[in-house]
Design a protein around this motif. Sequence first.
Motif, short mmCIF file in Angstrom:
data_model
loop_
_atom_site.label_atom_id
_atom_site.label_comp_id
_atom_site.label_asym_id
_atom_site.label_seq_id
_atom_site.Cartn_x
_atom_site.Cartn_y
_atom_site.Cartn_z
N ASP A 92 7.86 -1.71 -9.38
CA ASP A 92 8.76 -1.18 -8.35
C ASP A 92 8.26 -1.55 -6.95
N ALA A 93 6.94 -1.47 -6.74
CA ALA A 93 6.38 -1.82 -5.44
C ALA A 93 6.56 -3.31 -5.16
N LEU A 94 6.30 -4.13 -6.16
CA LEU A 94 6.45 -5.58 -5.97
C LEU A 94 7.92 -5.97 -5.79
N GLY A 95 8.81 -5.23 -6.43
CA GLY A 95 10.24 -5.51 -6.31
C GLY A 95 10.79 -5.21 -4.94
N GLU A 96 10.09 -4.38 -4.17
CA GLU A 96 10.54 -4.06 -2.81
C GLU A 96 10.31 -5.22 -1.85
N ILE A 97 9.37 -6.08 -2.17
CA ILE A 97 9.03 -7.19 -1.27
C ILE A 97 10.02 -8.31 -1.47
N PRO A 140 5.58 2.17 2.87
CA PRO A 140 4.27 2.81 3.10
C PRO A 140 3.72 3.52 1.86
N ASP A 141 4.59 4.02 0.98
CA ASP A 141 4.12 4.68 -0.25
C ASP A 141 3.46 3.68 -1.19
N SER A 142 3.87 2.41 -1.11
CA SER A 142 3.34 1.37 -2.00
C SER A 142 2.12 0.66 -1.42
N GLU A 143 1.77 0.97 -0.21
CA GLU A 143 0.65 0.28 0.46
C GLU A 143 -0.67 0.35 -0.32
N PRO A 144 -1.03 1.52 -0.91
CA PRO A 144 -2.29 1.55 -1.68
C PRO A 144 -2.32 0.55 -2.84
N ILE A 145 -1.16 0.34 -3.46
CA ILE A 145 -1.09 -0.62 -4.57
C ILE A 145 -1.39 -2.02 -4.06
#
Length: 171
Positions: free
Chosen positions: A130-135, A157-162
Amino acid sequence: MEKQIERANQSIQNSTLARNVKFVKPKNKCNEYILNEPLVQKARTLLGLKGYYTNIPKKELSDQQIIERYHDLRQIEKSFRIAKSDLATRPVFHFNSDSVKSHILICFTALMMSKYLEILTGYSIRRITDALGEIKEVILEDSVTGQSFSVKSSPNPDSEPIFELLKEKLP
């Protein structure tokens, strides 16, 4: 278990039997229900116990080894769920044997990579994808000069730690 009993009691008091209510049995044919006390007592007696049934002789595997194999099986089933849902490996629209084998190889490789990323980051593969799909990245090319420009979206910002973990741990 206490929540299930509470839910059963609420369902009986409201005279509306919700789906999948445990510990409730019909009192009569007029849609009246009561708490199934014998089932509650049986559940309390068995609470915390887990049994394993196998046809493997004790000479071949000890009790502890059987439990370990059961836990391995659970990990395998989890991998299949990930492959079917998160990695969307199904359906397979191939008819040629080599194409089907290649598809399965690619899916298995994706499963291995996802498991590696889960171990590496501590996040589920669903959260990582999901985080990678946002990019999103767009490459613009000037047809006159031939120059290319890349514009990339910034992560949530929620995905930044990943992303920080991936940058730190992956070569």
